[in-house]
Scaffold this motif. Sequence first.
Motif, PDB file in Angstrom:
ATOM      1  N   MET B   1       0.853  -1.202   0.058  1.00 42.42           N
ATOM      2  CA  MET B   1      -0.023  -0.034   0.113  1.00 42.42           C
ATOM      3  C   MET B   1       0.901   1.144   0.021  1.00 42.42           C
ATOM      4  O   MET B   1       0.518   2.188  -0.753  1.00 42.42           O
ATOM      5  CB  MET B   1      -0.799  -0.124   1.066  1.00 42.42           C
ATOM      6  CG  MET B   1      -1.869   0.906   1.064  1.00 42.42           C
ATOM      7  SD  MET B   1      -3.152   0.556   2.511  1.00 42.42           S
ATOM      8  CE  MET B   1      -2.026   0.440   3.897  1.00 42.42           C
ATOM      9  N   ASN B   2       1.949   1.250   0.676  1.00 40.13           N
ATOM     10  CA  ASN B   2       2.868   2.301   0.931  1.00 40.13           C
ATOM     11  C   ASN B   2       3.540   2.451  -0.436  1.00 40.13           C
ATOM     12  O   ASN B   2       3.800   3.553  -0.917  1.00 40.13           O
ATOM     13  CB  ASN B   2       4.082   2.057   2.042  1.00 40.13           C
ATOM     14  CG  ASN B   2       3.443   2.233   3.307  1.00 40.13           C
ATOM     15  OD1 ASN B   2       2.597   2.792   3.380  1.00 40.13           O
ATOM     16  ND2 ASN B   2       3.957   1.402   4.196  1.00 40.13           N
ATOM     17  N   THR B   3       3.656   1.165  -1.132  1.00 41.98           N
ATOM     18  CA  THR B   3       4.230   1.296  -2.416  1.00 41.98           C
ATOM     19  C   THR B   3       3.373   2.231  -3.406  1.00 41.98           C
ATOM     20  O   THR B   3       4.001   2.948  -4.281  1.00 41.98           O
ATOM     21  CB  THR B   3       4.281  -0.227  -2.961  1.00 41.98           C
ATOM     22  OG1 THR B   3       4.714  -1.154  -2.240  1.00 41.98           O
ATOM     23  CG2 THR B   3       5.166  -0.209  -4.342  1.00 41.98           C
ATOM     24  N   LEU B   4       2.072   2.027  -3.355  1.00 45.79           N
ATOM     25  CA  LEU B   4       1.346   2.577  -4.401  1.00 45.79           C
ATOM     26  C   LEU B   4       1.397   4.056  -3.930  1.00 45.79           C
ATOM     27  O   LEU B   4       1.369   5.068  -4.783  1.00 45.79           O
ATOM     28  CB  LEU B   4      -0.132   1.931  -4.116  1.00 45.79           C
ATOM     29  CG  LEU B   4      -1.155   2.820  -5.163  1.00 45.79           C
ATOM     30  CD1 LEU B   4      -0.676   2.620  -6.376  1.00 45.79           C
ATOM     31  CD2 LEU B   4      -2.447   2.178  -4.723  1.00 45.79           C
ATOM     32  N   ILE B   5       1.555   4.672  -2.622  1.00 43.16           N
ATOM     33  CA  ILE B   5       1.572   5.912  -2.362  1.00 43.16           C
ATOM     34  C   ILE B   5       2.833   6.558  -2.832  1.00 43.16           C
ATOM     35  O   ILE B   5       2.772   7.538  -3.331  1.00 43.16           O
ATOM     36  CB  ILE B   5       1.031   6.040  -0.796  1.00 43.16           C
ATOM     37  CG1 ILE B   5      -0.113   5.516  -0.186  1.00 43.16           C
ATOM     38  CG2 ILE B   5       1.512   7.409  -0.252  1.00 43.16           C
ATOM     39  CD1 ILE B   5      -0.298   5.502   1.034  1.00 43.16           C
ATOM     40  N   ILE B   6       3.731   5.737  -2.603  1.00 40.38           N
ATOM     41  CA  ILE B   6       5.210   6.409  -3.057  1.00 40.38           C
ATOM     42  C   ILE B   6       5.206   6.618  -4.650  1.00 40.38           C
ATOM     43  O   ILE B   6       5.541   7.635  -5.003  1.00 40.38           O
ATOM     44  CB  ILE B   6       6.418   5.443  -2.631  1.00 40.38           C
ATOM     45  CG1 ILE B   6       6.483   5.496  -1.020  1.00 40.38           C
ATOM     46  CG2 ILE B   6       7.420   5.819  -3.146  1.00 40.38           C
ATOM     47  CD1 ILE B   6       7.389   4.444  -0.608  1.00 40.38           C
ATOM     48  N   ILE B   7       4.722   5.625  -5.166  1.00 39.45           N
ATOM     49  CA  ILE B   7       4.813   5.761  -6.723  1.00 39.45           C
ATOM     50  C   ILE B   7       3.689   6.780  -7.354  1.00 39.45           C
ATOM     51  O   ILE B   7       4.149   7.172  -8.154  1.00 39.45           O
ATOM     52  CB  ILE B   7       4.441   4.419  -7.056  1.00 39.45           C
ATOM     53  CG1 ILE B   7       5.591   3.527  -6.885  1.00 39.45           C
ATOM     54  CG2 ILE B   7       4.418   4.418  -8.951  1.00 39.45           C
ATOM     55  CD1 ILE B   7       5.404   1.953  -7.470  1.00 39.45           C
ATOM     56  N   SER B   8       2.758   7.120  -6.393  1.00 40.72           N
ATOM     57  CA  SER B   8       1.877   8.167  -6.800  1.00 40.72           C
ATOM     58  C   SER B   8       2.420   9.509  -6.690  1.00 40.72           C
ATOM     59  O   SER B   8       2.327  10.570  -7.380  1.00 40.72           O
ATOM     60  CB  SER B   8       0.409   8.134  -6.088  1.00 40.72           C
ATOM     61  OG  SER B   8      -0.077   6.664  -6.393  1.00 40.72           O
ATOM     62  N   VAL B   9       3.177   9.524  -5.400  1.00 38.72           N
ATOM     63  CA  VAL B   9       3.751  10.915  -4.934  1.00 38.72           C
ATOM     64  C   VAL B   9       4.875  11.241  -5.900  1.00 38.72           C
ATOM     65  O   VAL B   9       5.382  12.423  -6.207  1.00 38.72           O
ATOM     66  CB  VAL B   9       4.063  11.039  -3.549  1.00 38.72           C
ATOM     67  CG1 VAL B   9       4.714  12.172  -3.127  1.00 38.72           C
ATOM     68  CG2 VAL B   9       2.689  10.703  -2.592  1.00 38.72           C
ATOM     69  N   LEU B  10       5.775  10.007  -6.126  1.00 41.98           N
ATOM     70  CA  LEU B  10       7.101  10.474  -6.850  1.00 41.98           C
ATOM     71  C   LEU B  10       7.011  11.322  -8.174  1.00 41.98           C
ATOM     72  O   LEU B  10       7.741  12.061  -8.243  1.00 41.98           O
ATOM     73  CB  LEU B  10       7.743   8.911  -7.068  1.00 41.98           C
ATOM     74  CG  LEU B  10       8.918   8.939  -7.472  1.00 41.98           C
ATOM     75  CD1 LEU B  10       9.916   9.734  -6.422  1.00 41.98           C
ATOM     76  CD2 LEU B  10       9.625   7.495  -7.621  1.00 41.98           C
ATOM     77  N   PRO B  11       6.016  10.951  -9.086  1.00 43.52           N
ATOM     78  CA  PRO B  11       5.733  11.799 -10.225  1.00 43.52           C
ATOM     79  C   PRO B  11       5.760  13.149 -10.012  1.00 43.52           C
ATOM     80  O   PRO B  11       6.118  14.063 -10.927  1.00 43.52           O
ATOM     81  CB  PRO B  11       4.738  11.027 -10.813  1.00 43.52           C
ATOM     82  CG  PRO B  11       4.114  10.407 -10.241  1.00 43.52           C
ATOM     83  CD  PRO B  11       4.972   9.699  -9.185  1.00 43.52           C
ATOM     84  N   ILE B  12       4.928  13.633  -9.038  1.00 48.02           N
ATOM     85  CA  ILE B  12       4.648  14.917  -8.677  1.00 48.02           C
ATOM     86  C   ILE B  12       5.979  15.787  -8.004  1.00 48.02           C
ATOM     87  O   ILE B  12       6.326  16.762  -8.756  1.00 48.02           O
ATOM     88  CB  ILE B  12       3.656  15.111  -7.376  1.00 48.02           C
ATOM     89  CG1 ILE B  12       2.230  14.306  -7.920  1.00 48.02           C
ATOM     90  CG2 ILE B  12       3.431  16.550  -7.175  1.00 48.02           C
ATOM     91  CD1 ILE B  12       1.334  14.187  -7.066  1.00 48.02           C
ATOM     92  N   ILE B  13       6.798  14.895  -7.365  1.00 49.87           N
ATOM     93  CA  ILE B  13       8.010  15.443  -7.092  1.00 49.87           C
ATOM     94  C   ILE B  13       8.826  15.730  -8.154  1.00 49.87           C
ATOM     95  O   ILE B  13       9.545  16.618  -8.337  1.00 49.87           O
ATOM     96  CB  ILE B  13       8.832  14.440  -5.948  1.00 49.87           C
ATOM     97  CG1 ILE B  13       7.919  14.204  -4.668  1.00 49.87           C
ATOM     98  CG2 ILE B  13      10.174  15.099  -5.868  1.00 49.87           C
ATOM     99  CD1 ILE B  13       8.552  13.296  -3.631  1.00 49.87           C
ATOM    100  N   LEU B  38       9.730  -0.472  -3.629  1.00 49.92           N
ATOM    101  CA  LEU B  38      10.134  -1.819  -3.708  1.00 49.92           C
ATOM    102  C   LEU B  38      10.541  -2.496  -2.325  1.00 49.92           C
ATOM    103  O   LEU B  38      10.038  -3.471  -2.051  1.00 49.92           O
ATOM    104  CB  LEU B  38      11.474  -2.124  -4.634  1.00 49.92           C
ATOM    105  CG  LEU B  38      11.952  -3.457  -5.014  1.00 49.92           C
ATOM    106  CD1 LEU B  38      10.795  -4.252  -5.672  1.00 49.92           C
ATOM    107  CD2 LEU B  38      13.210  -3.568  -5.750  1.00 49.92           C
ATOM    108  N   GLY B  39      11.320  -1.615  -1.721  1.00 46.34           N
ATOM    109  CA  GLY B  39      11.556  -1.987  -0.241  1.00 46.34           C
ATOM    110  C   GLY B  39      10.060  -2.150   0.462  1.00 46.34           C
ATOM    111  O   GLY B  39      10.233  -3.176   1.249  1.00 46.34           O
ATOM    112  N   PHE B  40       9.437  -1.474   0.476  1.00 48.26           N
ATOM    113  CA  PHE B  40       8.065  -1.282   1.170  1.00 48.26           C
ATOM    114  C   PHE B  40       7.260  -2.376   0.775  1.00 48.26           C
ATOM    115  O   PHE B  40       6.638  -3.078   1.687  1.00 48.26           O
ATOM    116  CB  PHE B  40       7.366  -0.081   1.012  1.00 48.26           C
ATOM    117  CG  PHE B  40       7.764   1.023   2.126  1.00 48.26           C
ATOM    118  CD1 PHE B  40       7.502   1.018   3.232  1.00 48.26           C
ATOM    119  CD2 PHE B  40       8.521   2.242   1.634  1.00 48.26           C
ATOM    120  CE1 PHE B  40       7.717   1.843   4.630  1.00 48.26           C
ATOM    121  CE2 PHE B  40       8.743   3.244   2.440  1.00 48.26           C
ATOM    122  CZ  PHE B  40       8.476   3.009   3.799  1.00 48.26           C
ATOM    123  N   ALA B  41       7.364  -2.676  -0.711  1.00 46.08           N
ATOM    124  CA  ALA B  41       6.613  -3.982  -1.033  1.00 46.08           C
ATOM    125  C   ALA B  41       7.112  -5.102  -0.538  1.00 46.08           C
ATOM    126  O   ALA B  41       6.143  -5.948   0.180  1.00 46.08           O
ATOM    127  CB  ALA B  41       6.671  -3.862  -2.403  1.00 46.08           C
TER     128      ALA B  41
END
Lengths: 488, 459
Positions: B1-13, B38-41
């Motif tokens: 779940m954290n994976t999804l959040i990180i990958i969603s926020v990353l492009p905004i950064i 990947l680590g969180f996953a």
Amino acid sequence: MTVIILLFLPLLGALATLLFKGGTAKNVALLFAVAEFAIALVFLSKFIPDATSQFGVNWAWIERYGIHFKAGIDGISMVLVLLTTLLIPIIILSTFKHDYKNPNAFYALVLFMQAGLLLVFTALDGFLFYVGWEAALIPIYFICTLWGGGDRVRINLKFFIYTFAGSLFMLLGIIYLYTQNPARTFDLHDFYALHLSAHQQSFIFWAFFLAFAIKMPVFPFHTWQPDTYTEAPSAGTMLLSGIMLKMGIYGVIRWLIPISPLGFSQWGPTAIVLAVIGIVYASLIAFNQKDGKRLIAYSSIAHVGLIAAGIFAWDIQGIQGAMIQMLNHGINVVGLFFIMDIISRRLNTRDIDALGGIAKVAPKFAIAFLIIVLGTVALPLTNGFIGEFLLLYGVYQYDIFLSAVAGLTIILGAVYMLRMYKKVMHGEGNALTALFTDITGYERVVLGIICALILIIGVYPQCILHLSEASVRDLIEQVNHKKLISVK
Amino acid sequence: MNTLIIISVLPIIILYLGLYKAKKALLPVTIIGLLTALGFACAQWGNEPAPTFSGMLQFNNFSIAFSALTIVSTILILLLSKDYFERISDHVAEYYAVILFSLAGVIVMLSYHNLTMLFIGIEIMSVSLYILAGIKKNDFASNEAALKYFLMGAFSTGFLLFGIALIYGASGSFDLTDIRNWILMNPRHIDPLFYTGILLMIVGLCFKIGAAPFHFWTPDVYEGSPTLITAFMSTVVKTAGIAAFLRLFSTCFNPISSFWVPTLLIITMLTLFIGNITALYQQSFKRMLAFSSISHAGYLLFAIVALNSSSANAVLTYATAYSIASIIAFGVLILVRQQAGTDNFTAFDGLAKKNPFLAFTLTVAMLSLAGIPLTAGFIGKFFMFSGALSQYQVALVIIAVINAIISIYYYFRVIVAMYFNAAEPAEVAVPPYYTFVLGFSALATIVIGVYPVLVSGLI
């Protein structure tokens, strides 16, 4: 001491050889090949010639699918391990005068192929057997295509697709056996113990037979063979004919017949007739060949046809004949291709009609050539005699008529081989053959070893026969037993 | 779940970085972000949590394994993109951002537990891909690819949505478990609407993975898109498509497999033959890869046709093998194209002399795609064939074997060109990033081929 050493040393050798650029590569490769042979001899000295599988190894490999790294050596494997480890150093030595481009890659591929071949001859797990089967194919494809001549790209692609097609059907058969196996393993002995219906066994028979028949090759699956043999570099031809085609024969003995005895009862007669047709067909074509290498290629089809016929007759003489003849054929055919290699390297031609009178200028060469030819045509006291005698005896017990036709190989073989010998070595010399120089150095070593083996096995074949006898008897017993059970 | 959040926020950064012209930071930040994801996953491995977000998503081992595969593939592809996008346009940050958005869609597709999330995941992924396909603004082929992909994609999403709606109409739920329970409760009274819904969903999903007869977009889109985008489409997107497909059918429609198996069987056979036979006639390496990717979709469908407990594992192995081999193939293609200026097979002539390393890695990739033992591709094919045979699909496996034989011809054409065709001597420069990616992928192909338990033991 397990078979692992035997399987991994060539791989190590291949990696080591890759590191040495230029001329040293072949020496390194030879060193490893000789070391491998020495190890095989140690195995031989510790080998007890009974029906058990020895020096075994059994590691879990892919547990989920019941795949094990399971290998071992019994009498049948021992003969083939000897064949492989003996011929590879001879083949490597025979290439010493050649200037191959990228020698390190060339010799690494040869050693890699050796590992694949040994894996095929010792594997006791269906998956492992298949991996070895393909691991032997990839290097020889590259050897033949990178260092071959003529229209090699097209010819070798045909060879590759042909054999790969066969082996994929074998893979299908192996997976099918696995799905039928209640123990869910690829273990050969579990496969032996399966009780399949006659219909299923026919399916298995054809799935395996296609792969093996293409590899040997048995008529009508041989069409890749003459072109590939002719255009391959001589070391490649020796590997293909001396060792690789034995994979097919070994597969029939070890896998095809014991796993599907009913399929064999049903289709064995077809197979044996195909084998006999191949003998006569290839012999007749060999008559008309002008190219020496091509002639030997066709003669090889004929000899392998006889071996196949002996196996499909499935009696002790036939199979024991096949065992010893596999070794003999390997030695003889490597000798013959080396002879052709020497001639074509010195005179730049393999056209038999263009040669003549070499015996006068090169007497030692003439003697070696004669011994090898006599071994090939199965003169008594040479190695070929005992093998062909047993094979014909085996086929004779199966069917008199077939054995009469198969016996033609000996006569036809003698005619075309001796005719070739006469044309090349005797008669009027010409300006070209006058340039021929006698064999020297390492050539003497190679031919000396080959001739000595031909004579030793010819005089005392028991040294090989006793290795495999117990295993062969045991296998025949098992198959007959299984047939009896299913008849009831 | 954290994976999804990180990958969603990353492009905004990444977009902000682009705004402040921090071009040098783009790649490192993206890679570090993805590695964190990947680590969180991986940290959640083995938890098998219940569905979260009101039953919308479920991050089980299946999702984590496939997420890891798609994230690693994306990292490898992005490493290849060093200096690649700069040459196409000035707006580099947008490319990274759009690829990451697409990856976010992929992660949703891998972990949905509700049909609406499947739809949303597919849409996030696809809309990003439409942009990526047309990213070479002034290139005719790239524009054509984007338009074609968009029109066809919109159509197929329509089918998918229609299917979802019909299934909802029949069963009264979007939730995978609820739908399954509904089937189990009413085995004899399943509405024809429900069956129609399944068929429409098959159409929509087959389009996404490029299975025949819904494959017509693949060659043109693959050929017209920038090569790295093609690599992304044929690896990450295809993996996501097949994983979503498998998740739906293994959890949801499994009880009525006698209905959809014949349909998928025909689709699989068609896909194998059309992909392979058309690939034989291609002159362009890139187009050949496009058709071969169609045939690989066929092999991947095996797992669904012969659904059993090992299906997920077989798909994971096959998709891993196929993805890393494709990344090698596209990576080498980029370098070769730079030197020779064409995508054709002739561009590979004599590559073994120009650069033995490239030739070797591409050989490993081709052998793996062809399914030769001791490479990962063989293990993948082996699992697929075993699964199909254990479900008594003998005819299907025989057809697959015939196709594997056909495929040898076009894969070996590249090997033959590299090793046996003569060419003028020329240097092919290999940037260090490429050396790493290609070397890593080739090594992984061989290691998985020799010791497949690394991947196949996971799920």
